[in-house]
Enzyme design. Structure first.
Site, PDB file in Angstrom:
ATOM      1  N   GLU A 156       0.818  -1.037  -0.164  1.00 33.52           N
ATOM      2  CA  GLU A 156       0.076  -0.043  -0.046  1.00 33.52           C
ATOM      3  C   GLU A 156       0.938   1.184  -0.052  1.00 33.52           C
ATOM      4  OE1 GLU A 156      -1.167   3.290   1.059  1.00 33.52           O
ATOM      5  OE2 GLU A 156      -1.774   2.380   3.113  1.00 33.52           O
ATOM      6  N   CYS A 184      -2.435   8.793   4.121  1.00 34.31           N
ATOM      7  CA  CYS A 184      -2.020   8.381   2.683  1.00 34.31           C
ATOM      8  C   CYS A 184      -3.293   8.372   1.678  1.00 34.31           C
ATOM      9  CB  CYS A 184      -1.551   6.715   2.768  1.00 34.31           C
ATOM     10  SG  CYS A 184      -2.771   5.818   3.533  1.00 34.31           S
TER      11      CYS A 184
END
Length: 472
Positions: free
Chosen positions: A217, A251
């Site tokens: 990720e 993020c």
């Protein structure tokens, strides 16, 4: 009493992995009841340690909103545990698969089997959630886990180490400090990494030496597209929240906004007004989070200085932005206008409370801008359910999308969470996460009566007839 994760060298990491793998082979796949019990005790431990977690994150960041910690860190993991516990029986159930006509009377099915030992490398920005959600998913899938958190959040790591060591034997769940390269090079059965694309490439390269499958990720520059006529306070309020959550250190934060060019000034005025409403004491507000350390703060200042040097207009917004200097490595909410491709801020993930705004002419211009850049981890769209929204959904590719809000797709436990292309590989939420950290073992059982025997030697006219029917 808090402890710190033990510092382990390459040999100690190898021995720990061998101990976990031996325990896995000895004990086999844990039962549904055991997995649920493990998840339940972790859930309760998180709630019991809420104050300690909030205090640790406040220490690590210099200042961290306790409400943001409760919502994004603790509640996020508790919700994930509740989802997995509720659905685990269904996830573990064997799945029947279709049998072709010529193989009738046989049976085929899938059984989801634990992989063995899963390695997890977690980042500093959400050091509880992004550490524990992969751990929780691995436990639900029946695996053992080795966790290596970020060195930038030592107080939080100490709380996690204390909690996990009380709940689990080291041969089931272990948390370690040490060399990330040595950790990445271990022959895990799966490796989960959350962090930057640059480090992700190194992790994937190290894992490839042992053919270890990875889930990455990696973030990226998540765009926010505001359709013409959609610059309203409720729209801009959602962008303010998503951008400034945890000081922009998320993020999936909106990295930049694409606004119809005739509405840019209206958007800026609304953004300033709603930042003031959200943080009435400016950047020293109790709910406004500081940048995690001097290194990250300096990176953000460099992005602003570079943009200014190349002709961008820098606009600090909200109440008393100058008060940011009164709090350690704190940056006021900032808008950047006139961004061009030669600026670093046009290409680097921002990871702070800085929002570039671009004006676009029509929706095709906005789509082209997004598609000219690497595929992002998230995309946000504000607008009606019309042809323009459908164009954005059909013609852009991103990890996930939230419509008429920001961030909230990650709170949907039944959706996968992950990137695509340079923003990541794989997902570890929802049933997709359970399956990602399981081996889907295909099983076929032959019945004593079956047509396949007609297609084995010695061949004759009957085999020719059967083939003529099947291949007609």
């Amino acid at each position: 009493m808090n402890t710190t994760p033990k510092i382990a060298n390459a040999e100690q990491l190898r021995l720990l992995l061998e101990a976990q793998r031996s325990a896995f082979l000895r004990d086999g796949s844990p039962s549904l009841a055991q997995r649920r019990a493990d998840l339940s005790k972790l859930r309760q431990a998180l709630i019991d340690r809420r104050d300690a977690i909030q205090a640790a994150l406040d220490f690590d960041f210099g200042h961290r909103s306790r409400h943001e910690t409760a919502i994004m860190e603790i509640l996020g993991v508790v919700g994930g545990i509740d989802y997995l516990r509720s659905n685990l029986r269904r996830f573990m159930r064997p799945e029947r698969r279709h049998m072709p006509l010529h193989m009738q009377f046989g049976k085929a099915w899938i059984e989801y089997q634990p992989l063995g030992v899963v390695g997890v490398i977690s980042p500093w920005n959400y050091p509880v959630n992004l550490s524990l959600m992969p751990v929780v998913t691995a436990i639900a899938a029946g695996n053992r886990v080795m966790l290596k958190p970020s060195k930038f959040t030592p107080a939080t790591n100490a709380v996690l180490a204390s909690m996990l060591s009380e709940l689990f034997a080291e041969e089931q769940v272990a948390i370690v400090n040490g060399d990330g390269s040595a950790f990445s090079a271990l022959p895990f059965d799966h490796l989960v990494f959350t962090g930057s694309p640059a480090v992700g490439r190194a992790v994937m390269k190290a894992a490839s030496e042992n053919l270890v499958p990875v889930t990455l990720e990696l973030g990226g520059k998540s765009p926010t597209i505001v359709a013409k006529g959609s610059v309203q306070d409720r729209t801009v309020s959602a962008i303010v929240w998503g951008k400034l959550l945890s000081g922009g250190q998320t993020c999936i934060a909106p990295d930049y906004a694409l606004v119809q060019e005739s509405e840019v000034d209206t958007f800026i005025a609304s953004y300033d007004k709603l930042v003031k409403a959200a943080y009435p004491d400016g950047p020293t507000s109790e709910d406004y989070t500081s940048i995690v350390n001097d290194q990250q703060y300096s990176t953000l200042i460099d992005l602003i200085d570079d943009a200014r040097a190349h002709g961008a207009r820098i606009v600090e917004v909200g109440h008393r932005p100058g008060d940011a200097a009164r709090r350690l490595h704190t940056l006021a909410p900032t808008i950047v206008l006139g961004v061009t491709d030669e600026m670093k801020i046009a290409h680097e993930e921002i990871f702070g409370p800085i929002l570039p705004i671009f004006g676009y002419g029509n929706i095709e211009d906005a789509i082209d801008y997004v598609n000219a850049r690497p595929r992002p981890l998230a995309l946000y769209y504000f607008g009606d359910d019309d042809a323009d929204r459908r164009k954005v959904l059909d013609r852009t590719t991103s990890g996930n999308v939230t419509i008429n809000d920001t961030i909230m797709h990650v709170a949907q436990d039944d959706l996968p969470f992950g990137g695509v292309g340079v923003s990541g590989i794989g997902a570890y939420h929802g049933i997709e996460g359970f399956k990602r950290l399981s081996h889907a073992k295909g099983i076929y059982e032959q019945h004593r009566w079956n047509f396949v025997k007609l297609l084995r030697p010695p061949f004759g006219k009957l085999a020719d007839r059967v083939l003529s029917v099947m291949l007609r």
